[in-house]
Design an enzyme around this catalytic site. Structure first.
Site, PDB file in Angstrom:
ATOM      1  N   ASP A 114       7.916   7.606 -20.203  1.00 16.77           N
ATOM      2  CA  ASP A 114       8.465   7.855 -21.792  1.00 16.77           C
ATOM      3  C   ASP A 114       9.971   7.146 -21.692  1.00 16.77           C
ATOM      4  OD1 ASP A 114       9.844  10.381 -21.159  1.00 16.77           O
ATOM      5  OD2 ASP A 114       8.418  11.589 -21.486  1.00 16.77           O
ATOM      6  N   TYR A 144       6.408  14.038 -21.885  1.00 21.23           N
ATOM      7  CA  TYR A 144       5.492  14.171 -20.770  1.00 21.23           C
ATOM      8  C   TYR A 144       4.687  12.599 -20.652  1.00 21.23           C
ATOM      9  CZ  TYR A 144       6.879  19.104 -20.494  1.00 21.23           C
ATOM     10  OH  TYR A 144       7.693  20.275 -20.206  1.00 21.23           O
ATOM     11  N   HIS A 153       0.816  -0.982  -0.132  1.00 22.85           N
ATOM     12  CA  HIS A 153      -0.020  -0.078  -0.431  1.00 22.85           C
ATOM     13  C   HIS A 153       1.120   1.148  -0.396  1.00 22.85           C
ATOM     14  CE1 HIS A 153      -3.259   2.312   2.135  1.00 22.85           C
ATOM     15  NE2 HIS A 153      -3.417   2.322   0.927  1.00 22.85           N
ATOM     16  N   HIS A 200       6.165  19.715 -14.185  1.00 26.66           N
ATOM     17  CA  HIS A 200       6.865  18.676 -14.227  1.00 26.66           C
ATOM     18  C   HIS A 200       8.082  18.379 -13.045  1.00 26.66           C
ATOM     19  CE1 HIS A 200       8.637  15.639 -16.710  1.00 26.66           C
ATOM     20  NE2 HIS A 200       9.741  16.201 -16.987  1.00 26.66           N
ATOM     21  N   ASN A 204       4.471  10.291 -19.459  1.00 27.59           N
ATOM     22  CA  ASN A 204       4.957   9.345 -17.406  1.00 27.59           C
ATOM     23  C   ASN A 204       3.599   9.780 -16.645  1.00 27.59           C
ATOM     24  OD1 ASN A 204       8.058  10.074 -18.002  1.00 27.59           O
ATOM     25  ND2 ASN A 204       7.261  11.473 -17.800  1.00 27.59           N
TER      26      ASN A 204
END
Length: 133
Positions: free
Chosen positions: A28, A122, A20, A98, A124
């Site tokens: 990428d 981006y 958990h 980011h 990801n």
């Protein structure tokens, strides 16, 4: 021999070992991955495998309670963001810039990485593991 789901033995082991709030980053081919991190590198060549295909397969096996993406993905690539949102099917999606995303991947506790061949900026996501009970 395993018949379905995640066939990559290293990735299957990581998913089975997650507890958990552990984090799995699907990224990428350009995201910086901290040295000494646990990494499953699936990248073969540009865009193989794709980020979304990898996400689909992982979501078949991993219980996710929250996902984290970048504002840059949500604003700059609405097609990808809509597809991710659809795949997550109601799971909470947190958006961060980011730089904050990269900070979480470096200092976010128990984190493992799955590197794809994706060449889309981006592309990801951080999947935060839930519990099945």
């Amino acid at each position: 021999m395993k018949r379905s789901g995640v066939l990559n033995s290293g990735l299957s082991l990581i998913i089975a070992s997650m507890g958990h709030t552990d984090k799995l980053v699907i990224c990428d081919s350009g995201l910086p991955i901290p040295k000494n991190s646990e990494v499953i590198d699936l990248a073969l060549t540009k865009n193989i495998p794709r980020f979304v295909d990898t996400l689909k397969v992982i979501l078949e096996e991993l219980k996710v309670e929250e996902a984290i993406v970048t504002n840059e993905l949500a604003k700059g690539n609405s097609k990808y963001f809509k597809e991710i949102s659809s795949l997550l099917n109601g799971i909470k999606i947190k958006k961060v810039n980011h730089e904050r995303f990269k900070e979480i991947t470096r200092n976010g506790g128990n984190v493992a990485f799955v590197r794809t061949g994706e060449a889309t900026p981006y592309a990801n996501i951080i999947l935060v593991s839930g519990v099945t009970f």
